[in-house]
Design an enzyme around this catalytic site. Structure first.
Site, PDB file in Angstrom:
ATOM      1  N   CYS A 186      -0.487   0.847   6.268  1.00  0.00           N
ATOM      2  CA  CYS A 186      -0.799  -0.060   7.375  1.00  0.00           C
ATOM      3  C   CYS A 186      -1.784  -1.118   6.908  1.00  0.00           C
ATOM      4  CB  CYS A 186      -1.444   0.684   8.554  1.00  0.00           C
ATOM      5  SG  CYS A 186      -0.386   1.870   9.386  1.00  0.00           S
ATOM      6  N   ASP A 187      -1.709  -2.278   7.546  1.00  0.00           N
ATOM      7  CA  ASP A 187      -2.728  -3.290   7.324  1.00  0.00           C
ATOM      8  C   ASP A 187      -2.843  -4.139   8.576  1.00  0.00           C
ATOM      9  OD1 ASP A 187      -4.451  -4.512   5.009  1.00  0.00           O
ATOM     10  OD2 ASP A 187      -3.668  -6.195   6.170  1.00  0.00           O
ATOM     11  N   SER A 188      -4.070  -4.460   8.956  1.00  0.00           N
ATOM     12  CA  SER A 188      -4.318  -5.221  10.181  1.00  0.00           C
ATOM     13  C   SER A 188      -5.007  -6.546   9.886  1.00  0.00           C
ATOM     14  CB  SER A 188      -5.202  -4.419  11.147  1.00  0.00           C
ATOM     15  OG  SER A 188      -4.595  -3.207  11.528  1.00  0.00           O
TER      16      SER A 188
ATOM     17  N   LYS B  88       0.831  -1.214   0.000  1.00  0.00           N
ATOM     18  CA  LYS B  88       0.000   0.000   0.000  1.00  0.00           C
ATOM     19  C   LYS B  88       0.862   1.259   0.000  1.00  0.00           C
ATOM     20  CE  LYS B  88      -3.927  -2.149   2.364  1.00  0.00           C
ATOM     21  NZ  LYS B  88      -4.756  -2.175   3.587  1.00  0.00           N
TER      22      LYS B  88
END
Length: 198
Positions: free
Chosen positions: A68-70, A52
């Site tokens: 960010c990625d969760s 991203k």
């Protein structure tokens, strides 16, 4: 002062950053998350965060891009956003009374130099034991379909989380202490990025 760009559509991440003195521009990456795979949940969220940030930084000549990625790790599996209400109900039946790990991959890219700093933050989340009726009512709000792990701390989901062990902000989608470390790796002091208080 460097321009800060958040490569995420998450309103929670934006709210955390704004509350902490930054005023980022939001540019959604358009990355196809389903096309990215990794050997573990921690590696997956970091790979997605990097993808991203890189997609957005590629179109910029300067500034700091935050990706960010969760995902929620439970039984060694990564759980992102549920694809349907039925999936969200099944997820909550699996999670209730248990502890999962909310993982958020963070990547900061200095678009002027191409340098990057990246790491994953982990927070243990202890889920309560909502009844089937409570789960159905929660899923009916639509909230679990919009978030990784099918829960929030700062919304309706907060009723069903008994506690966390680790950074609260990480569960909301972005860890300020980790982000400060990543800025520092790139030679940026976070206090120099704060907007002037009104």
């Amino acid at each position: 002062m460097s321009e800060i760009v958040l490569a995420s559509a998450s309103p929670a991440r934006l709210a955390v950053l704004r509350g902490a003195g930054l005023d980022p521009k939001v540019v959604v990456s358009g990355v196809d998350e389903d096309a990215i795979s990794a050997a573990s949940p921690a590696e997956l969220c970091l790979a997605l965060a990097r993808a991203k940030a890189a997609a957005v930084a590629a179109g910029m000549s300067g500034g700091l891009v935050i990706g960010c990625d969760s995902v929620l790790e439970l039984d060694g599996r990564a759980y992102g956003k549920p694809a349907s209400p039925d999936e969200a109900v099944a997820r909550w039946r699996l999670m209730r009374g248990r502890t999962g790990t909310l993982l958020t991959g963070h990547c900061v890219i200095d678009a002027a130099t191409g340098r990057e700093a990246a790491r994953t933050a982990a927070t243990a989340v202890r889920f309560g034991r909502p009844s089937d009726e409570e789960i159905a009512a929660y899923v009916a709000t639509g909230e679990p379909l919009r978030v990784a792990g099918a829960f929030t701390l700062d919304g309706f989901g907060g009723w069903f989380v008994e506690g966390i062990d680790g950074d609260h902000g990480n569960v909301l989608g972005i860890s300020l202490p980790l982000l400060r470390e990543l800025f520092s790796v790139l030679g940026v002091q976070v206090t120099g990025l704060w907007r002037n208080p009104a």
